[in-house]
Structure formats: structure tokens, C-alpha cells
Write a protein that holds these residues in place. Structure first.
Motif, PDB file in Angstrom:
ATOM      1  N   LYS A  54       0.832  -1.211   0.000  1.00 33.40           N
ATOM      2  CA  LYS A  54       0.000   0.000   0.000  1.00 33.40           C
ATOM      3  C   LYS A  54       0.866   1.260   0.000  1.00 33.40           C
ATOM      4  CE  LYS A  54      -4.090  -1.865   2.285  1.00 33.40           C
ATOM      5  NZ  LYS A  54      -5.184  -1.581   1.394  1.00 33.40           N
ATOM      6  N   LEU A  55       1.943   1.232   0.768  1.00 33.35           N
ATOM      7  CA  LEU A  55       2.850   2.364   0.812  1.00 33.35           C
ATOM      8  C   LEU A  55       3.461   2.605  -0.570  1.00 33.35           C
ATOM      9  CD1 LEU A  55       4.257   4.518   2.585  1.00 33.35           C
ATOM     10  CD2 LEU A  55       6.047   2.812   3.005  1.00 33.35           C
ATOM     11  N   MET A  56       3.910   1.541  -1.239  1.00 26.82           N
ATOM     12  CA  MET A  56       4.510   1.680  -2.569  1.00 26.82           C
ATOM     13  C   MET A  56       3.487   2.152  -3.603  1.00 26.82           C
ATOM     14  SD  MET A  56       7.695   1.179  -2.306  1.00 26.82           S
ATOM     15  CE  MET A  56       7.708   1.725  -0.604  1.00 26.82           C
ATOM     16  N   GLU A  57       2.254   1.687  -3.493  1.00 29.47           N
ATOM     17  CA  GLU A  57       1.202   2.147  -4.406  1.00 29.47           C
ATOM     18  C   GLU A  57       0.962   3.642  -4.229  1.00 29.47           C
ATOM     19  OE1 GLU A  57      -2.009  -0.469  -3.370  1.00 29.47           O
ATOM     20  OE2 GLU A  57      -1.289  -2.073  -4.688  1.00 29.47           O
ATOM     21  N   TYR A  58       0.915   4.090  -2.982  1.00 27.32           N
ATOM     22  CA  TYR A  58       0.707   5.510  -2.711  1.00 27.32           C
ATOM     23  C   TYR A  58       1.889   6.332  -3.232  1.00 27.32           C
ATOM     24  CZ  TYR A  58       0.177   9.990  -0.512  1.00 27.32           C
ATOM     25  OH  TYR A  58       0.084  11.337  -0.321  1.00 27.32           O
ATOM     26  N   VAL A  59       3.100   5.891  -2.930  1.00 28.57           N
ATOM     27  CA  VAL A  59       4.302   6.612  -3.346  1.00 28.57           C
ATOM     28  C   VAL A  59       4.345   6.738  -4.872  1.00 28.57           C
ATOM     29  CG1 VAL A  59       6.817   6.342  -3.518  1.00 28.57           C
ATOM     30  CG2 VAL A  59       5.693   6.125  -1.308  1.00 28.57           C
ATOM     31  N   THR A  60       3.982   5.684  -5.576  1.00 28.48           N
ATOM     32  CA  THR A  60       3.976   5.705  -7.041  1.00 28.48           C
ATOM     33  C   THR A  60       2.977   6.737  -7.555  1.00 28.48           C
ATOM     34  OG1 THR A  60       4.660   3.391  -7.128  1.00 28.48           O
ATOM     35  CG2 THR A  60       3.626   4.306  -9.106  1.00 28.48           C
ATOM     36  N   ARG A  61       1.772   6.741  -6.997  1.00 26.45           N
ATOM     37  CA  ARG A  61       0.773   7.743  -7.409  1.00 26.45           C
ATOM     38  C   ARG A  61       1.246   9.152  -7.084  1.00 26.45           C
ATOM     39  NH1 ARG A  61      -2.702   4.186  -4.866  1.00 26.45           N
ATOM     40  NH2 ARG A  61      -3.013   5.653  -3.158  1.00 26.45           N
ATOM     41  N   TYR A  62       1.827   9.325  -5.907  1.00 26.37           N
ATOM     42  CA  TYR A  62       2.288  10.635  -5.477  1.00 26.37           C
ATOM     43  C   TYR A  62       3.402  11.141  -6.398  1.00 26.37           C
ATOM     44  CZ  TYR A  62       3.696  14.361  -2.248  1.00 26.37           C
ATOM     45  OH  TYR A  62       4.005  15.563  -1.682  1.00 26.37           O
ATOM     46  N   ALA A  63       4.326  10.270  -6.758  1.00 21.02           N
ATOM     47  CA  ALA A  63       5.405  10.652  -7.671  1.00 21.02           C
ATOM     48  C   ALA A  63       4.837  11.084  -9.024  1.00 21.02           C
ATOM     49  CB  ALA A  63       6.384   9.502  -7.847  1.00 21.02           C
ATOM     50  N   ALA A  64       3.836  10.372  -9.508  1.00 17.26           N
ATOM     51  CA  ALA A  64       3.200  10.741 -10.781  1.00 17.26           C
ATOM     52  C   ALA A  64       2.528  12.106 -10.665  1.00 17.26           C
ATOM     53  CB  ALA A  64       2.196   9.668 -11.193  1.00 17.26           C
ATOM     54  N   GLU A  65       1.854  12.355  -9.549  1.00 21.47           N
ATOM     55  CA  GLU A  65       1.215  13.665  -9.333  1.00 21.47           C
ATOM     56  C   GLU A  65       2.251  14.787  -9.312  1.00 21.47           C
ATOM     57  OE1 GLU A  65      -0.999  13.424  -5.685  1.00 21.47           O
ATOM     58  OE2 GLU A  65      -2.311  11.841  -6.468  1.00 21.47           O
ATOM     59  N   LYS A  66       3.461  14.494  -8.817  1.00 19.45           N
ATOM     60  CA  LYS A  66       4.542  15.477  -8.767  1.00 19.45           C
ATOM     61  C   LYS A  66       5.306  15.533 -10.095  1.00 19.45           C
ATOM     62  CE  LYS A  66       5.783  16.682  -4.549  1.00 19.45           C
ATOM     63  NZ  LYS A  66       5.793  18.022  -3.973  1.00 19.45           N
TER      64      LYS A  66
END
Length: 102
Positions: A54-66
């Protein structure tokens, strides 16, 4: 560190910290804008329960948003359990990270 393109991310269960990691944002010659994960840690009580995923899924989405081009991290050569985990999350080993202590 907060003034150096660094953020800290925690994942919680009813107020109890389950895991944490640092996020470094930079521009690399070989990647463009990227996010580097630092000191990724999931508490022993929460390991093998999907929290890291879940942490990696969130980090991946967050990186894409940035608008990052990729997410990168370092892991110790002897930490085979982490290698398996990161491979399962879609990471690939691109090289070696060398250090020289002074």
C-alpha cells in the motif's frame, strides 16, 4: 532536510505508526525529475500484511502527481527480502550504489 526537497511519509493504523519513509525529489541527468525513497521501514508487527505494498502504491501515485519520471531507491546488497519485495512492486535493479567512507 525540509529545505532540501525532502518530505517524510508515514502510514498509520488508528493513529499508530505502521511504517515510514523519506522522499527526496531531484532532477537526474539519466532520469529527469525523480523521487528517491529513503529509509523505508515497516514495523515488524505489520510486515507481510500488505502495508508495504500500500505504501509503494501511494508513493507511485504521489510521484506521478509530482510529475516525476520514476521512483528510485537503494537497498543493501545483503537484504534479499527487500530485493524480492521491490521486484514484486515493479522495481528493477539498474546498477550498483558505491560509497566511500571518509
Amino acid at each position: 532536510m525540509s529545505q532540501e526537497n525532502y518530505e517524510c511519509l508515514g502510514i498509520y493504523d488508528s493513529g499508530k505508526l505502521m511504517g515510514i519513509c523519506g522522499l527526496w525529489f531531484q532532477t537526474r541527468h539519466y532520469a529527469g525529475k525523480s523521487m528517491e525513497l529513503d529509509h523505508v521501514y515497516i514495523d515488524d508487527e505489520y510486515r507481510s500484511k500488505g502495508v508495504g505494498k500500500k505504501l509503494m502504491e501511494y508513493v507511485t501515485r504521489y510521484a506521478a502527481e509530482k510529475e516525476c519520471n520514476w521512483v528510485e531507491l537503494n537497498t543493501y546488497a545483503h537484504n534479499f527480502a527487500s530485493h524480492k519485495f521491490y521486484y514484486n512492486q515493479g522495481f528493477v535493479a539498474k546498477g550498483y550504489h558505491f560509497v566511500k567512507e571518509l
